[in-house]
Design a protein around this motif. Structure first.
Motif, PDB file in Angstrom:
ATOM      1  N   ASP A   1       0.857  -1.180   0.000  1.00  0.00           N
ATOM      2  CA  ASP A   1       0.000   0.000   0.000  1.00  0.00           C
ATOM      3  C   ASP A   1       0.892   1.228   0.000  1.00  0.00           C
ATOM      4  N   ARG A   2       0.615   2.164  -0.911  1.00  0.00           N
ATOM      5  CA  ARG A   2       1.435   3.365  -0.974  1.00  0.00           C
ATOM      6  C   ARG A   2       1.362   4.182   0.306  1.00  0.00           C
ATOM      7  N   HIS A   3       0.315   3.975   1.096  1.00  0.00           N
ATOM      8  CA  HIS A   3       0.154   4.730   2.333  1.00  0.00           C
ATOM      9  C   HIS A   3       0.835   4.049   3.518  1.00  0.00           C
ATOM     10  N   HIS A   4       1.426   2.874   3.291  1.00  0.00           N
ATOM     11  CA  HIS A   4       2.187   2.175   4.316  1.00  0.00           C
ATOM     12  C   HIS A   4       3.600   1.942   3.801  1.00  0.00           C
ATOM     13  N   THR A   5       4.496   1.651   4.710  1.00  0.00           N
ATOM     14  CA  THR A   5       5.912   1.608   4.349  1.00  0.00           C
ATOM     15  C   THR A   5       6.376   0.237   3.888  1.00  0.00           C
ATOM     16  N   PHE A   6       5.633  -0.821   4.172  1.00  0.00           N
ATOM     17  CA  PHE A   6       6.116  -2.163   3.864  1.00  0.00           C
ATOM     18  C   PHE A   6       5.725  -2.573   2.450  1.00  0.00           C
ATOM     19  N   ARG A   7       6.667  -3.244   1.771  1.00  0.00           N
ATOM     20  CA  ARG A   7       6.469  -3.737   0.416  1.00  0.00           C
ATOM     21  C   ARG A   7       6.816  -5.222   0.388  1.00  0.00           C
ATOM     22  N   ILE A   8       6.083  -5.986  -0.412  1.00  0.00           N
ATOM     23  CA  ILE A   8       6.309  -7.428  -0.534  1.00  0.00           C
ATOM     24  C   ILE A   8       6.620  -7.738  -1.991  1.00  0.00           C
ATOM     25  N   LEU A   9       7.756  -8.370  -2.225  1.00  0.00           N
ATOM     26  CA  LEU A   9       8.147  -8.817  -3.559  1.00  0.00           C
ATOM     27  C   LEU A   9       7.859 -10.304  -3.639  1.00  0.00           C
ATOM     28  N   ARG A  10       6.957 -10.682  -4.556  1.00  0.00           N
ATOM     29  CA  ARG A  10       6.477 -12.059  -4.630  1.00  0.00           C
ATOM     30  C   ARG A  10       6.744 -12.631  -6.022  1.00  0.00           C
ATOM     31  N   ALA A  11       7.268 -13.848  -6.078  1.00  0.00           N
ATOM     32  CA  ALA A  11       7.508 -14.530  -7.352  1.00  0.00           C
ATOM     33  C   ALA A  11       6.307 -15.380  -7.706  1.00  0.00           C
ATOM     34  N   VAL A  12       5.740 -15.164  -8.888  1.00  0.00           N
ATOM     35  CA  VAL A  12       4.620 -15.978  -9.363  1.00  0.00           C
ATOM     36  C   VAL A  12       5.055 -16.912 -10.489  1.00  0.00           C
ATOM     37  N   LYS A  13       6.246 -16.694 -11.032  1.00  0.00           N
ATOM     38  CA  LYS A  13       6.838 -17.596 -12.017  1.00  0.00           C
ATOM     39  C   LYS A  13       8.351 -17.457 -11.919  1.00  0.00           C
ATOM     40  N   ASN A  14       9.046 -18.587 -11.907  1.00  0.00           N
ATOM     41  CA  ASN A  14      10.508 -18.540 -11.803  1.00  0.00           C
ATOM     42  C   ASN A  14      11.087 -19.832 -12.369  1.00  0.00           C
ATOM     43  N   ARG A  15      11.762 -19.733 -13.499  1.00  0.00           N
ATOM     44  CA  ARG A  15      12.393 -20.896 -14.100  1.00  0.00           C
ATOM     45  C   ARG A  15      13.702 -21.271 -13.407  1.00  0.00           C
ATOM     46  N   PHE A  16      14.171 -20.429 -12.500  1.00  0.00           N
ATOM     47  CA  PHE A  16      15.444 -20.685 -11.837  1.00  0.00           C
ATOM     48  C   PHE A  16      15.294 -20.856 -10.330  1.00  0.00           C
ATOM     49  N   GLY A  17      14.075 -21.009  -9.836  1.00  0.00           N
ATOM     50  CA  GLY A  17      13.893 -21.154  -8.396  1.00  0.00           C
ATOM     51  C   GLY A  17      12.435 -21.369  -8.052  1.00  0.00           C
ATOM     52  N   SER A  18      12.141 -21.287  -6.768  1.00  0.00           N
ATOM     53  CA  SER A  18      10.794 -21.531  -6.259  1.00  0.00           C
ATOM     54  C   SER A  18       9.884 -20.348  -6.547  1.00  0.00           C
ATOM     55  N   THR A  19       8.588 -20.638  -6.705  1.00  0.00           N
ATOM     56  CA  THR A  19       7.596 -19.581  -6.890  1.00  0.00           C
ATOM     57  C   THR A  19       6.859 -19.254  -5.596  1.00  0.00           C
ATOM     58  N   ASN A  20       7.318 -19.801  -4.483  1.00  0.00           N
ATOM     59  CA  ASN A  20       6.644 -19.555  -3.199  1.00  0.00           C
ATOM     60  C   ASN A  20       7.379 -18.558  -2.324  1.00  0.00           C
ATOM     61  N   GLU A  21       8.517 -18.048  -2.786  1.00  0.00           N
ATOM     62  CA  GLU A  21       9.314 -17.152  -1.964  1.00  0.00           C
ATOM     63  C   GLU A  21       8.755 -15.731  -1.998  1.00  0.00           C
TER      64      GLU A  21
END
Length: 456
Positions: free
Chosen positions: A242-262
């Protein structure tokens, strides 16, 4: 007499092509998205040749040397984890997110770190001038940023610059502003995005250049452009928050070189994005002791266990139909658990409004959060708080049984590390391992049994 240009109609949502105008696209079902475009008489295509002059050839599978792809680590461990261990040379990474969420800030910081590690970086911006990028770098206190900045939208000029500089990393900000001059459709259209991404993929694969692409999102939260865009790239990352909050989450939904759950968790500060090393403490730091309608769950996000507070507010309905809302939790899962609570645990919830959320802005979707959701709902309904040193893990079946979950040892260990004294787990998870000292592990077989132990 001049020859009349041939035209066709193309859906701007999915790329479907029709010889005549259609109000509703028969492929994706959207309305009023068919746009008239000219048919190219002879599309120019770049041959698949690397900058060294090496042309791709067919090889026997046995002749291909299968070596583990190298990784280039950045100073952001959260980003390295989501990418599967670091940046892979020759990979094509797509980063999407809402406007103003911090995509350009993240990539500007990554550009500096990749350059400091010895790589040559080309930052191509189609939305900002070089002066604007310089001002942002000064605002973020990025020093020594002598990587290359190139404000341009013409893909032919960008390709020529890549051939001249031979960079190790390229940042494209954003893909919707790039254009192929030989394609007559407007910038940001399906044809432009598709052809531009295809050329970038060719550059990345034939020259071992890691390319990061910034993608805009629609109002529904999906990446703008054709769905093919996500299939073409190696990795798809979503930058959420949320732009009004400071925390950001980077989520992988596709990854040919690793897990998609990180997931990677960052905090936006004046000096840029700072990674959050222990997100569990962040999600729990504002919890009120003794509050009703609160339960702590130990959820797994990839290989990382995190503790999140699930909050519930159950109140009598003022109208005929009870209202149900959820934030950060699947609505259908919440409805299912409330039905099981009413049928198997005897809670009369059909005339109760229920509001649920996962605190901290995180999204939880794994089955092990079921027990914590049920406990939070029962706590608010009974107006009895749970102990601040208790947490809950377990999947709930339709018959009211508590089903086993994966990685129970890691979940219990994380709860113990954060000072919790008791954790409720499925009884079937107790076999085959020794619980650590300092935390009481309580096994429960049914939902009714769990609620009787939690609310005696």
């Amino acid at each position: 007499m001049a020859k009349k240009a041939k035209t066709q109609f193309e859906c701007q949502a999915c790329g479907y092509i029709s010889p005549k105008y259609l109000g509703r696209c028969p492929n994706c079902g959207t309305w009023n998205e068919m746009l008239e475009v000219k048919i190219q008489e002879e599309a120019t295509r770049n041959s698949r040749v690397s900058m060294t002059g090496r042309r791709s050839t067919a090889q026997k599978l046995g002749d291909v040397s299968a070596k583990k792809e190298p990784r280039v680590k950045t100073k952001l461990d959260e980003l390295n984890r989501v990418l599967g261990g670091g940046v892979v040379p020759g990979s094509l990474v797509l980063i999407g997110g809402d406007p103003g969420i911090g995509k350009s800030t993240l990539l500007l910081q990554v550009s500096q770190q990749l350059h400091q590690s010895g790589g040559k970086v080309l930052y191509v911006s189609g939305e900002e001038s070089a002066e604007q990028i310089k001002m942002r770098a000064e605002r973020l206190s990025i020093e020594g940023n002598d990587f290359f900045v190139y404000p341009e939208t013409d893909m032919s000029a960008i390709r020529q610059t890549i051939e001249e500089l031979a960079p190790d990393y390229v940042i494209i900000d954003s893909i919707q502003t790039m254009m192929q001059p030989e394609i007559s459709s407007a910038t940001g259209s399906v044809s432009q995005v598709r052809e531009t991404t295809a050329e970038l993929m060719q550059i990345a694969k034939t020259n071992e250049i890691a390319i990061f692409i910034v993608g805009h999102v629609t109002k529904e939260g999906a990446l703008a452009g054709p769905r093919m865009l996500e299939h073409m790239v190696d990795t798809v990352l979503y930058f959420e928050g949320d732009r009004h909050h400071t925390f950001r989450i980077l989520r992988a939904v596709k990854n040919r070189f690793g897990s998609t759950n990180e997931i990677g968790i960052f905090e936006m500060k004046e000096k840029g994005l700072v990674e959050v090393v222990n997100p569990s403490e962040v999600f729990l730091e504002e919890r009120i002791d003794g509050a009703t309608g609160s339960a702590i769950v130990v959820s797994m996000e990839g290989t990382r266990p995190i503790l999140v507070e699930i909050q519930s507010l159950v109140t009598p309905s003022m109208f005929g139909n009870a209202k149900r809302t959820s934030t950060g939790l699947d609505y259908n899962r919440v409805s299912l658990i409330m039905a099981v609570l009413e049928k198997r645990a005897g809670l009369l919830l059909q005339n109760q409004d229920a509001y649920l959320k996962a605190a901290g802005g995180v999204k939880l979707d794994e089955p092990s959060i079921d027990l914590a959701i049920a406990v939070a709902i029962a706590s608010s309904y009974k107006d009895q708080g749970t102990l601040p040193t208790e947490c809950f893990v377990g999947e709930i079946g339709l018959t009211g049984e508590i089903r086993r979950v994966s990685r129970i040892e890691q979940r219990v260990g994380e709860a113990k590390k954060l000072g919790f004294k008791k954790i409720y787990v499925p009884r079937n998870n107790l076999a085959g391992w020794e619980p650590p000292k300092g935390i009481e592990v309580v096994g429960v077989a049914t939902l009714g049994e769990a609620l009787r132990k939690i609310f005696p």
